[in-house]
Motif scaffolding. Structure first.
Motif, short mmCIF file in Angstrom:
data_model
loop_
_atom_site.label_atom_id
_atom_site.label_comp_id
_atom_site.label_asym_id
_atom_site.label_seq_id
_atom_site.Cartn_x
_atom_site.Cartn_y
_atom_site.Cartn_z
N ASP A 56 -112.89 51.96 -4.42
CA ASP A 56 -113.79 51.87 -3.28
C ASP A 56 -115.25 52.09 -3.67
O ASP A 56 -116.15 51.81 -2.85
CB ASP A 56 -113.39 52.87 -2.20
N LEU A 57 -115.49 52.60 -4.86
CA LEU A 57 -116.86 52.79 -5.33
C LEU A 57 -117.18 51.84 -6.48
O LEU A 57 -117.97 52.16 -7.37
CB LEU A 57 -117.08 54.25 -5.76
N VAL A 58 -116.57 50.68 -6.47
CA VAL A 58 -116.90 49.62 -7.42
C VAL A 58 -117.43 48.44 -6.63
O VAL A 58 -116.76 47.92 -5.73
CB VAL A 58 -115.68 49.19 -8.26
N PHE A 59 -118.65 48.02 -6.95
CA PHE A 59 -119.28 46.87 -6.30
C PHE A 59 -119.72 45.89 -7.38
O PHE A 59 -120.16 46.29 -8.45
CB PHE A 59 -120.49 47.32 -5.48
N VAL A 60 -119.58 44.60 -7.09
CA VAL A 60 -119.95 43.59 -8.07
C VAL A 60 -121.02 42.67 -7.50
O VAL A 60 -121.14 42.49 -6.28
CB VAL A 60 -118.73 42.75 -8.51
N LEU A 61 -121.79 42.10 -8.42
CA LEU A 61 -122.70 41.01 -8.08
C LEU A 61 -121.92 39.72 -8.30
O LEU A 61 -121.52 39.40 -9.43
CB LEU A 61 -123.95 41.04 -8.95
#
Length: 211
Positions: A56-61
């Motif tokens: 839940d604390l991984v975000f991608v471009l």
């Protein structure tokens, strides 16, 4: 290309891209493949466990076509993450990267102890900065404001969880990264026992409008 890029939550199908981005940026911001015999050790320490333990604390471009070309990831609670790393992650990968019995003789052997000793992440000087993060973008996607937006997204997620502050550890040789963090309001934290040519930086999760 830039106009269609979006930041989104991590998906399991992004895992290979996460590993690739890590490998291609892990050597002081440059490609690690010329340096390590098996650069796969790097995402096993610095990327994949976050996707497994705290997705839940991984975000991608996303480049607009579904391909991840950058990421920010981390944990809201470093001591808990270190425990989970040892209990849940290390058993899955330890056999692939056995700890050297003597002093490290190669870059790979110098990195492997970081995998086997997750408690290194827990230091008293960082108690006021319970979260930590890693952020990487492929070179062609740098310098366009995407790193700032990834950071804003991550800090907002921490703030929504009630986490007051975050830290990161970076190689001092990565001068462009240090300039980036300075612009985003990070400051140096005095941590004597870090080891190696690295610096620890931190900032609060507030004042996001200034990012």
């Amino acid at each position: 290309m830039t106009s269609s890029a979006v930041i989104r939550s991590y998906r399991p199908e992004d895992r290979a891209a996460l590993e690739d981005i890590c490998i291609r940026t892990a050597h002081n911001g440059l490609d690690s493949r010329p340096v390590y015999a098996d650069p796969g050790i790097l995402p096993v320490i610095f990327a994949t466990p976050y996707a497994e333990l705290e997705p839940d604390l991984v975000f991608v471009l996303d480049d607009g076509r579904g391909q991840a070309v950058g990421y920010i990831l981390g944990t809201a609670d470093t001591p808990r993450f270190a425990d989970d790393f040892r209990e849940k992650w290390l058993p899955l990968v330890a056999d692939r990267y056995p700890e050297p019995s003597g002093p490290p003789a190669t870059p790979d052997e110098a990195m492997i102890p970081l995998l086997h000793h997750p408690e290194r992440m827990v230091l008293p000087e960082l108690a006021a900065y319970p979260a930590h993060l890693h952020i990487d973008l492929l070179p062609e996607w740098q310098g366009r404001g995407h790193g700032r937006e990834l950071m804003r997204t991550f800090l907002r997620a921490l703030r929504d969880r009630g986490v007051p502050a975050v830290h990161l550890v970076m190689a001092t040789a990565n001068v462009p990264a240090r300039a980036f963090y300075d612009r985003l309001g990070f400051h140096e934290i005095d941590v004597p026992d870090l080891g190696g040519p690295v610096a620890c930086l931190g900032r609060t999760t507030g004042e996001l409008d200034r990012l």
